[in-house]
Write a protein that holds these residues in place. Sequence first.
Motif, PDB file in Angstrom:
ATOM      1  N   ALA A 123       0.809  -1.224   0.000  1.00 46.36           N
ATOM      2  CA  ALA A 123       0.000   0.000   0.000  1.00 46.36           C
ATOM      3  C   ALA A 123       0.840   1.270   0.000  1.00 46.36           C
ATOM      4  CB  ALA A 123      -0.978  -0.006   1.178  1.00 46.36           C
ATOM      5  N   CYS A 124       1.959   1.260  -0.710  1.00 47.31           N
ATOM      6  CA  CYS A 124       2.777   2.458  -0.876  1.00 47.31           C
ATOM      7  C   CYS A 124       2.442   3.140  -2.203  1.00 47.31           C
ATOM      8  CB  CYS A 124       4.261   2.120  -0.856  1.00 47.31           C
ATOM      9  SG  CYS A 124       4.877   1.631   0.764  1.00 47.31           S
ATOM     10  N   TYR A 125       2.742   4.430  -2.256  1.00 51.33           N
ATOM     11  CA  TYR A 125       2.549   5.209  -3.487  1.00 51.33           C
ATOM     12  C   TYR A 125       3.876   5.845  -3.846  1.00 51.33           C
ATOM     13  CZ  TYR A 125       0.633   8.479  -6.897  1.00 51.33           C
ATOM     14  OH  TYR A 125       0.363   9.181  -8.047  1.00 51.33           O
ATOM     15  N   LEU A 126       4.428   5.438  -5.004  1.00 52.58           N
ATOM     16  CA  LEU A 126       5.680   5.981  -5.524  1.00 52.58           C
ATOM     17  C   LEU A 126       5.348   6.769  -6.779  1.00 52.58           C
ATOM     18  CD1 LEU A 126       6.642   3.808  -3.550  1.00 52.58           C
ATOM     19  CD2 LEU A 126       8.419   3.180  -5.173  1.00 52.58           C
ATOM     20  N   ALA A 127       5.582   8.055  -6.754  1.00 51.29           N
ATOM     21  CA  ALA A 127       5.128   8.932  -7.817  1.00 51.29           C
ATOM     22  C   ALA A 127       6.086   8.921  -9.012  1.00 51.29           C
ATOM     23  CB  ALA A 127       4.968  10.352  -7.281  1.00 51.29           C
ATOM     24  N   THR A 128       5.774   9.747 -10.002  1.00 51.25           N
ATOM     25  CA  THR A 128       6.556   9.825 -11.237  1.00 51.25           C
ATOM     26  C   THR A 128       8.015  10.159 -10.951  1.00 51.25           C
ATOM     27  OG1 THR A 128       4.618  10.525 -12.482  1.00 51.25           O
ATOM     28  CG2 THR A 128       6.763  11.045 -13.439  1.00 51.25           C
ATOM     29  N   SER A 129       8.922   9.416 -11.598  1.00 49.80           N
ATOM     30  CA  SER A 129      10.377   9.670 -11.576  1.00 49.80           C
ATOM     31  C   SER A 129      11.016   9.478 -10.206  1.00 49.80           C
ATOM     32  CB  SER A 129      10.691  11.067 -12.110  1.00 49.80           C
ATOM     33  OG  SER A 129      10.279  11.180 -13.459  1.00 49.80           O
ATOM     34  N   VAL A 130      10.357   8.756  -9.316  1.00 54.26           N
ATOM     35  CA  VAL A 130      10.953   8.397  -8.033  1.00 54.26           C
ATOM     36  C   VAL A 130      12.088   7.399  -8.246  1.00 54.26           C
ATOM     37  CG1 VAL A 130      10.454   6.919  -6.019  1.00 54.26           C
ATOM     38  CG2 VAL A 130       8.996   8.888  -6.541  1.00 54.26           C
ATOM     39  N   SER A 131      13.122   7.444  -7.382  1.00 58.30           N
ATOM     40  CA  SER A 131      14.176   6.434  -7.375  1.00 58.30           C
ATOM     41  C   SER A 131      14.310   5.861  -5.968  1.00 58.30           C
ATOM     42  CB  SER A 131      15.519   7.028  -7.809  1.00 58.30           C
ATOM     43  OG  SER A 131      15.472   7.461  -9.146  1.00 58.30           O
ATOM     44  N   VAL A 132      14.401   4.525  -5.885  1.00 60.79           N
ATOM     45  CA  VAL A 132      14.653   3.843  -4.617  1.00 60.79           C
ATOM     46  C   VAL A 132      15.839   2.928  -4.852  1.00 60.79           C
ATOM     47  CG1 VAL A 132      13.692   2.456  -2.755  1.00 60.79           C
ATOM     48  CG2 VAL A 132      12.176   3.933  -4.093  1.00 60.79           C
ATOM     49  N   LEU A 133      16.916   3.119  -4.092  1.00 56.65           N
ATOM     50  CA  LEU A 133      18.176   2.442  -4.386  1.00 56.65           C
ATOM     51  C   LEU A 133      18.381   1.192  -3.522  1.00 56.65           C
ATOM     52  CD1 LEU A 133      20.578   5.470  -4.960  1.00 56.65           C
ATOM     53  CD2 LEU A 133      18.959   4.372  -6.535  1.00 56.65           C
ATOM     54  N   GLN A 134      19.524   0.549  -3.739  1.00 55.60           N
ATOM     55  CA  GLN A 134      19.814  -0.786  -3.223  1.00 55.60           C
ATOM     56  C   GLN A 134      19.659  -0.872  -1.699  1.00 55.60           C
ATOM     57  OE1 GLN A 134      21.676   0.822  -5.486  1.00 55.60           O
ATOM     58  NE2 GLN A 134      21.984  -0.563  -7.212  1.00 55.60           N
ATOM     59  N   GLU A 135      18.934  -1.915  -1.274  1.00 57.32           N
ATOM     60  CA  GLU A 135      18.731  -2.298   0.120  1.00 57.32           C
ATOM     61  C   GLU A 135      17.938  -1.278   0.926  1.00 57.32           C
ATOM     62  OE1 GLU A 135      22.282  -3.858   1.960  1.00 57.32           O
ATOM     63  OE2 GLU A 135      22.789  -5.056   0.190  1.00 57.32           O
ATOM     64  N   ALA A 136      17.302  -0.323   0.248  1.00 52.93           N
ATOM     65  CA  ALA A 136      16.373   0.579   0.931  1.00 52.93           C
ATOM     66  C   ALA A 136      15.058  -0.155   1.186  1.00 52.93           C
ATOM     67  CB  ALA A 136      16.135   1.828   0.100  1.00 52.93           C
ATOM     68  N   VAL A 137      14.324   0.314   2.190  1.00 55.68           N
ATOM     69  CA  VAL A 137      13.008  -0.232   2.520  1.00 55.68           C
ATOM     70  C   VAL A 137      12.027   0.927   2.621  1.00 55.68           C
ATOM     71  CG1 VAL A 137      11.615  -1.506   4.199  1.00 55.68           C
ATOM     72  CG2 VAL A 137      14.001  -2.178   3.777  1.00 55.68           C
ATOM     73  N   VAL A 138      10.944   0.844   1.855  1.00 55.37           N
ATOM     74  CA  VAL A 138       9.871   1.828   1.923  1.00 55.37           C
ATOM     75  C   VAL A 138       8.746   1.202   2.741  1.00 55.37           C
ATOM     76  CG1 VAL A 138       8.246   3.232   0.599  1.00 55.37           C
ATOM     77  CG2 VAL A 138      10.545   2.797  -0.302  1.00 55.37           C
ATOM     78  N   GLY A 139       8.492   1.755   3.911  1.00 51.66           N
ATOM     79  CA  GLY A 139       7.553   1.153   4.850  1.00 51.66           C
ATOM     80  C   GLY A 139       6.113   1.222   4.392  1.00 51.66           C
ATOM     81  N   THR A 140       5.295   0.332   4.923  1.00 50.41           N
ATOM     82  CA  THR A 140       3.889   0.205   4.555  1.00 50.41           C
ATOM     83  C   THR A 140       3.171   1.549   4.576  1.00 50.41           C
ATOM     84  OG1 THR A 140       3.805  -2.043   5.426  1.00 50.41           O
ATOM     85  CG2 THR A 140       1.708  -0.884   5.214  1.00 50.41           C
ATOM     86  N   GLY A 141       2.441   1.836   3.497  1.00 49.75           N
ATOM     87  CA  GLY A 141       1.623   3.033   3.433  1.00 49.75           C
ATOM     88  C   GLY A 141       2.373   4.316   3.151  1.00 49.75           C
TER      89      GLY A 141
END
Length: 232
Positions: A123-141
């Motif tokens: 249930a995450c929202y990643l918008a246009t042109s977002v970058s998430v790099l190695q071993e990062a964690v985007v938490g719920t919601g």
Amino acid sequence: MIPRMIPHTNPRTSTDQSAGPGSLPQGVLIEHRGAAPQVHPTAYVAPTATLVGDVRIGPNARVMYGAVLDAEGSRIEVGESSVVCENAVLRASAVAADQPVLVGDHVFVGPHATLLGCTVERACYLATSVSVLQEAVVGTGSVVAVAALVHTRTVLPADFFVPPYLTALGEPVRLLAPGDPEVPQAIGRLGFAGTAFGVDASWTDRIARHERIAEVRSAEFGAHLADRPARS
């Protein structure tokens, strides 16, 4: 919370499978390092999307036009009802460590987003042109707004908001704006080159370091010389 894993027993693994009578083929599916993509029968993969290697697309998920999901020597999982929009790039790796891309259920990945060896919980929202790099964690919601960056090994807690164009770094997370004089030092402390490429970030010769990074990726991508269309 780690996204729910998608079983290996998914029935759709061939480029000639389609969503129904008269429909277009579901994407370009490529066998890589002996693994073929697996697409749930209720999922949709656009004809110009490309899935390479151990890629698992869950129930009711949508992978839209021009998206590239490349598992390399690891795996990519896209959970139930998640959406990967146009021209997004999801790339796993096993160069420095096993770095899968794990996308939980009901996640929206916007156009031109880049996800590299990271985890995005449900249930995450990643918008246009977002970058998430190695071993990062985007938490719920969580929300990562337009053109924001979640850097290497950064952990966003649940329901976190990263504003547009900012860089999120570390654990506990800090937010830095473009041009902030702390950005170079903060990124250096994360050990990006070592995490992403297994390259010693302490090298003072930047050109030599960049040469080594290119060599590492060239060797990794050389395995694509043996790729072939996925078959049933």
